[in-house]
Scaffold this active site. Structure first.
Site, PDB file in Angstrom:
ATOM      1  N   HIS A   1     -18.108 -12.663  14.907  1.00 21.20           N
ATOM      2  CA  HIS A   1     -18.232 -11.542  15.837  1.00 21.20           C
ATOM      3  C   HIS A   1     -17.956 -10.184  15.210  1.00 21.20           C
ATOM      4  O   HIS A   1     -18.521  -9.181  15.625  1.00 21.20           O
ATOM      5  CB  HIS A   1     -17.267 -11.762  17.004  1.00 21.20           C
ATOM      6  CG  HIS A   1     -17.315 -10.711  18.056  1.00 21.20           C
ATOM      7  ND1 HIS A   1     -18.405 -10.532  18.895  1.00 21.20           N
ATOM      8  CD2 HIS A   1     -16.414  -9.751  18.424  1.00 21.20           C
ATOM      9  CE1 HIS A   1     -18.170  -9.535  19.730  1.00 21.20           C
ATOM     10  NE2 HIS A   1     -16.976  -9.040  19.459  1.00 21.20           N
TER      11      HIS A   1
ATOM     12  N   ASP B   1     -19.327  -4.614  19.856  1.00 22.79           N
ATOM     13  CA  ASP B   1     -18.631  -5.285  20.951  1.00 22.79           C
ATOM     14  C   ASP B   1     -18.741  -4.405  22.207  1.00 22.79           C
ATOM     15  O   ASP B   1     -19.857  -4.021  22.583  1.00 22.79           O
ATOM     16  CB  ASP B   1     -17.182  -5.575  20.545  1.00 22.79           C
ATOM     17  CG  ASP B   1     -16.405  -6.355  21.595  1.00 22.79           C
ATOM     18  OD1 ASP B   1     -16.610  -7.571  21.685  1.00 22.79           O
ATOM     19  OD2 ASP B   1     -15.599  -5.749  22.326  1.00 22.79           O
TER      20      ASP B   1
END
Length: 327
Positions: free
Chosen positions: A305, A106
């Protein structure tokens, strides 16, 4: 919280007086520095630390400045990309090492990429997860986000005003985190066609788009959620959100690296259900030019994610195999 045979330490950075980085270490051998994203802590690497240690590496996961038990400067400008790169270099030096492989997820992905780009003398290889490498370029970021058509507000724009997003998150950090993690996990995210989490309705909140069902992602136990919530309840959300509030500053600070490719040996891993791959698809397409040192790329089917947590064993195998390649 899972039990780990790890060593916790607060690392004083040689070049940043007064700044300490919380580092969690396991194993011995070549150093692998693990850098988390938003809203995570070192704990997001809890499955990688023992696997990398078993494979003969000194695995060190940090709390990025502003998070967990690391320093949280008051000045928003203290959270620029150059500061994060300097932190990573400082951690390597403070641990008595000259070089390291850096791995980021991320927001940790661009921090890892820029660490290797700006300091190739220290970071000899970079593994990037969930967020593709995209060189500095284009218009000023906040101008680009503001120009996105439609009546809704892009989440990065929503995060810009100090205090605004904090007022949504901090009254019940645990519930907000649970909703955010679920919204971007492969097994709990809203169905195709549902309103996107990354856009905030006018006058609304980001949490308005989070799943209302109480089902928890398979990778997230109550103890895991407690571990995350405790850190953000103690430290607040200002430091973590400051990373978003420095995007224009980063754009100016990195002007000398406009369009620069990342040439060191690299790895990319992401889930095929991750929304980031949709709105950053052009960055993936540009990899032959922007990431010429890419040794392997893995898009994991049915994964969202939180790739290193959703698919811990698979990611561990990929990381260990790649580390063998880079030596």
């Amino acid at each position: 919280m899972c039990a780990l045979d790890v060593t916790h330490r607060l690392v004083e950075l040689p070049g940043s007086p007064g700044v300490e980085i919380h580092a969690v270490e396991q194993g011995s051998g070549p150093l692998v520095l693990l850098v988390h994203g938003f809203p995570e802590t070192w704990y997001s690497w809890r499955s990688q630390l023992p696997a990398l240690a078993a494979a003969g590496h000194r695995a060190v996961a940090i709390d990025v400045r502003g998070y967990g038990r690391s320093s949280k400067p008051e000045d928003t400008a203290a959270y620029g990309m150059l500061a994060h790169v300097a932190d990573n270099v400082g951690v390597v030096r403070a641990l008595g090492e000259d070089t390291a492989v850096v791995v980021g997820h991320d927001w940790g992905s661009p921090i890892a990429a820029n660490s290797a780009l700006l300091r190739p003398d220290v970071f000899r290889a970079a593994a990037l997860m969930s967020v593709p490498y995209a060189p500095r370029g284009g218009p000023r970021p906040t101008d680009a986000f503001a120009a996105i058509p439609g009546d809704e507000e892009f989440y990065v724009s929503y995060f810009q005003e100090p205090g605004r997003a904090e007022a949504e998150m901090e009254p019940d950090v645990r519930a907000w985190l649970a909703g955010f993690y679920a919204a971007l996990s492969g097994d709990t995210m809203p169905p195709p066609g549902a309103p996107a989490l990354h856009f905030v309705p006018k006058g609304g909140r980001m949490s308005d788009r989070m799943p209302r069902v109480g089902r928890r992602p398979q990778w997230l136990s109550d103890a895991d959620l407690d571990a995350y919530a405790a850190e953000f309840e103690r430290g607040g959300m200002r430091g973590p959100l400051a990373r978003y509030r420095n995007m224009d500053r980063d754009w100016a600070d990195l002007a000398a690296w406009d369009g620069a490719p990342l040439t060191c040996p690299s790895l990319f891993v992401a889930g095929d259900l991750d929304p980031s791959l949709t709105w950053l698809s052009a960055a993936l397409d540009a990899y032959p030019a922007t990431l010429p040192g890419l040794l392997s790329s893995h898009i994991l089917k049915g994964c969202g994610h939180w790739v290193q947590q959703e698919r811990a064993e698979e990611v561990n195998e990929i990381l260990v195999d790649w580390l063998r390649q880079v030596g």
